[in-house]
Design a protein around this motif. Structure first.
Motif, PDB file in Angstrom:
ATOM      1  N   GLU A 154       0.808  -1.228   0.000  1.00 51.31           N
ATOM      2  CA  GLU A 154       0.000   0.000   0.000  1.00 51.31           C
ATOM      3  C   GLU A 154       0.837   1.273   0.000  1.00 51.31           C
ATOM      4  O   GLU A 154       0.347   2.346  -0.360  1.00 51.31           O
ATOM      5  CB  GLU A 154      -0.954   0.006   1.199  1.00 51.31           C
ATOM      6  N   SER A 155       2.110   1.182   0.399  1.00 53.48           N
ATOM      7  CA  SER A 155       2.939   2.386   0.419  1.00 53.48           C
ATOM      8  C   SER A 155       4.191   2.249  -0.450  1.00 53.48           C
ATOM      9  O   SER A 155       5.056   3.123  -0.423  1.00 53.48           O
ATOM     10  CB  SER A 155       3.358   2.724   1.859  1.00 53.48           C
ATOM     11  N   ASP A 171       9.254   1.619   0.717  1.00 51.80           N
ATOM     12  CA  ASP A 171       7.914   1.896   1.251  1.00 51.80           C
ATOM     13  C   ASP A 171       7.935   2.913   2.390  1.00 51.80           C
ATOM     14  O   ASP A 171       6.913   3.176   3.006  1.00 51.80           O
ATOM     15  CB  ASP A 171       7.236   0.607   1.719  1.00 51.80           C
ATOM     16  N   ARG A 173       8.858   2.732   5.349  1.00 51.22           N
ATOM     17  CA  ARG A 173       8.479   2.174   6.644  1.00 51.22           C
ATOM     18  C   ARG A 173       9.729   1.726   7.391  1.00 51.22           C
ATOM     19  O   ARG A 173      10.767   1.451   6.778  1.00 51.22           O
ATOM     20  CB  ARG A 173       7.531   0.988   6.480  1.00 51.22           C
ATOM     21  N   ARG A 209      13.928  14.373   4.687  1.00 48.33           N
ATOM     22  CA  ARG A 209      12.509  14.133   4.953  1.00 48.33           C
ATOM     23  C   ARG A 209      12.300  13.966   6.455  1.00 48.33           C
ATOM     24  O   ARG A 209      11.364  14.542   7.032  1.00 48.33           O
ATOM     25  CB  ARG A 209      12.031  12.879   4.221  1.00 48.33           C
ATOM     26  N   GLN A 298       3.580   3.155  -7.960  1.00 46.12           N
ATOM     27  CA  GLN A 298       3.493   4.511  -7.421  1.00 46.12           C
ATOM     28  C   GLN A 298       4.842   5.210  -7.544  1.00 46.12           C
ATOM     29  O   GLN A 298       5.887   4.623  -7.279  1.00 46.12           O
ATOM     30  CB  GLN A 298       3.062   4.454  -5.947  1.00 46.12           C
ATOM     31  N   PHE A 303       3.881   9.595  -3.903  1.00 48.57           N
ATOM     32  CA  PHE A 303       3.948   9.268  -2.475  1.00 48.57           C
ATOM     33  C   PHE A 303       4.105  10.540  -1.655  1.00 48.57           C
ATOM     34  O   PHE A 303       3.437  10.728  -0.626  1.00 48.57           O
ATOM     35  CB  PHE A 303       5.108   8.313  -2.210  1.00 48.57           C
ATOM     36  N   ARG A 306       0.914  12.606  -1.432  1.00 51.03           N
ATOM     37  CA  ARG A 306      -0.144  11.994  -0.636  1.00 51.03           C
ATOM     38  C   ARG A 306       0.208  11.888   0.841  1.00 51.03           C
ATOM     39  O   ARG A 306      -0.668  12.023   1.699  1.00 51.03           O
ATOM     40  CB  ARG A 306      -0.471  10.592  -1.164  1.00 51.03           C
ATOM     41  N   ARG A 307       1.466  11.637   1.149  1.00 45.28           N
ATOM     42  CA  ARG A 307       1.857  11.359   2.536  1.00 45.28           C
ATOM     43  C   ARG A 307       2.690  12.479   3.160  1.00 45.28           C
ATOM     44  O   ARG A 307       2.548  12.772   4.344  1.00 45.28           O
ATOM     45  CB  ARG A 307       2.672  10.054   2.590  1.00 45.28           C
ATOM     46  N   TYR A 308       3.581  13.058   2.377  1.00 48.80           N
ATOM     47  CA  TYR A 308       4.553  14.019   2.920  1.00 48.80           C
ATOM     48  C   TYR A 308       4.055  15.456   2.811  1.00 48.80           C
ATOM     49  O   TYR A 308       4.145  16.231   3.781  1.00 48.80           O
ATOM     50  CB  TYR A 308       5.878  13.856   2.176  1.00 48.80           C
TER      51      TYR A 308
END
Length: 431
Positions: A154-155, A171, A173, A209, A298, A303, A306-308
């Motif tokens: 998913e990531s 990902d 993670r 990041r 993706q 990414f 959407r996330r950062y």
């Protein structure tokens, strides 16, 4: 060329451009990376402790000790090549080794940085990355099963980079051992310098990041503070219309809120500024990879958007909200000063009216006193003249009472004229 003609910093600044070159790597290989930052006041930390911690690591492998003034260091530690760099808020350690472990992303690869040594670091880990660099098979689709095994679907972001010279996947993670994983598959024949640039940009991407996300933690704490202070400030502003409230009470409440807002701005200004700078670097590193889509996966930019990006927007929104509250507090202070000035103007006007009335009374009293003084002085002057001219009146057979009656108007006129002259002279002296 005469050295006296050179700016004293010229060579140092030029050398700084070449102090941190990209590594030259051959696939397959592994990169292990740490970024360590002191939790507080990292920009003003004691950098000698950083160098001492580095010296402890290289001393365990018998490598040369670093220069105490060094900002970067490189040495061979067994089968690893170590690179150390000191930055404004953090230090980084990167260890490169040839080949791949029997098990991909084996936590044992990170033993180059022993646990006890990490525990004694003058700071805490903000980034820990392990990069698996392998050769890309002839059929790039063959790596998909490995990516599905290593990363959360998913990531997962998987892209071609640098004109499809390599595939980068990750990902974002943290695995159970504390490492963030990236896989890089390079086409056979890719230059070692290009492989090194890909790895370095990935490491910088994750480091900056992580550093920029520190602003998100500050933003959450600051949001809670502002949620408390904003209603208080609104209540103070609304209460300014109430004339029954003492200005001193309003001023005390406003100063309390404004002081806390100013303190929050001072404490967070550096972090928010650094977050903005780090975010710009992250976007630059993503752009420098020149990514294109790999097998419909993706992309890094997707990414990040959407996330950062939402986290960064939250930080900027919090910064703007704090600035707006500071402006409101400043405007409230100006309104309060205006209210106090109006009140003081009324007080001064009433005071001036009272002073005018008092001056008028004093003037009337002064005129009265002056009239009484003229008569009092004249009375004593006539009496003295009566004693002095008594024999003269007797000699000319003039009644003394008649003489005094004749002298009285003359004496009064002389006294009145003398007092007017004295009063005019005093007025001229003070004018």
């Amino acid at each position: 060329m005469n050295d006296e003609d050179e700016h004293p910093l010229r060579y140092a600044l030029v050398n700084e451009l070449h102090a941190r070159p990209s590594p030259r790597l051959e696939a397959p290989c592994t990169a292990v990376f740490l970024a360590i930052k002191e939790p507080k006041n990292a920009a003003t930390r004691d950098r000698e402790r950083d160098v001492a911690h580095l010296a402890d690591l290289v001393g365990r492998h018998g490598a040369p000790r670093p220069d105490p003034e060094a900002g970067h260091y490189s040495a061979k530690l067994g089968r690893h090549r170590l690179r150390w760099e000191s930055h404004t808020e953090f230090v980084t350690y990167t260890a490169f080794s040839r080949g791949l472990p029997p098990r991909p992303f084996d936590p044992g690869v990170g033993d180059i940085f022993p646990r006890d040594w990490q525990h004694e670091a003058p700071g805490k880990r903000v980034a820990a990355v392990m990069i698996h660099v392998d050769l890309l098979p002839e059929d790039p689709e063959a790596i998909l099963p490995r990516l599905e095994e290593w990363f959360a679907a998913e990531s997962l972001a998987s892209v071609w980079v640098l004109d499809e010279s390599a595939v980068v996947a990750g990902d974002f993670r943290v695995d159970p051992a504390g490492w963030m994983r990236f896989a890089v598959f390079v086409r056979p024949g890719t230059a070692s310098g290009r492989i090194g640039r890909i790895i370095q940009r990935l490491l910088e991407l994750e480091t900056y990041r992580a550093m920029s996300m520190l602003g998100m933690g500050r933003a959450r704490i600051l949001t809670d503070q502002m949620n408390t202070l904003e209603p208080q400030l609104s209540e103070i502003v609304q209460g300014m219309a109430d004339d029954s409230r003492q200005s001193e009470t309003v001023l005390h409440d406003l100063l309390s809120v404004a002081t806390r807002l100013e303190s929050a701005a001072t404490q967070n200004s550096f972090r928010f500024g650094a977050t903005s700078a780090y975010e710009a670097i992250v976007r630059e590193r993503v752009a420098a990879l020149r990514e294109t889509r790999f097998m419909g996966g993706q992309m890094l930019t997707e990414f990040m958007s959407r996330r950062y990006a939402p986290a960064m927007r939250t930080v900027k929104s919090t910064e703007r909200r704090l600035a707006a509250l500071l402006d409101r507090a400043e405007r409230a202070g100006e309104l309060l000063r205006t209210r106090v000035d109006v009140w003081r103007g009324e007080q001064n006007r009433e005071l001036m009216l009272r002073m005018d009335r008092r001056a008028d009374l004093q003037l009337r009293l002064q005129h009265t006193v002056e009239g009484l003084s003229v008569f009092a002085i004249s009375y004593y002057a006539v009496g003295l003249l009566g004693y002095a001219l008594g024999p003269v009146a007797y000699a000319i057979h003039l009644d003394k009472a008649v003489l005094l009656a004749l002298l009285t108007p003359f004496v009064i006129a002389c006294v009145w004229y003398s007092m007017r002259r004295i009063k005019a002279r005093l007025h001229d002296d003070h004018g």
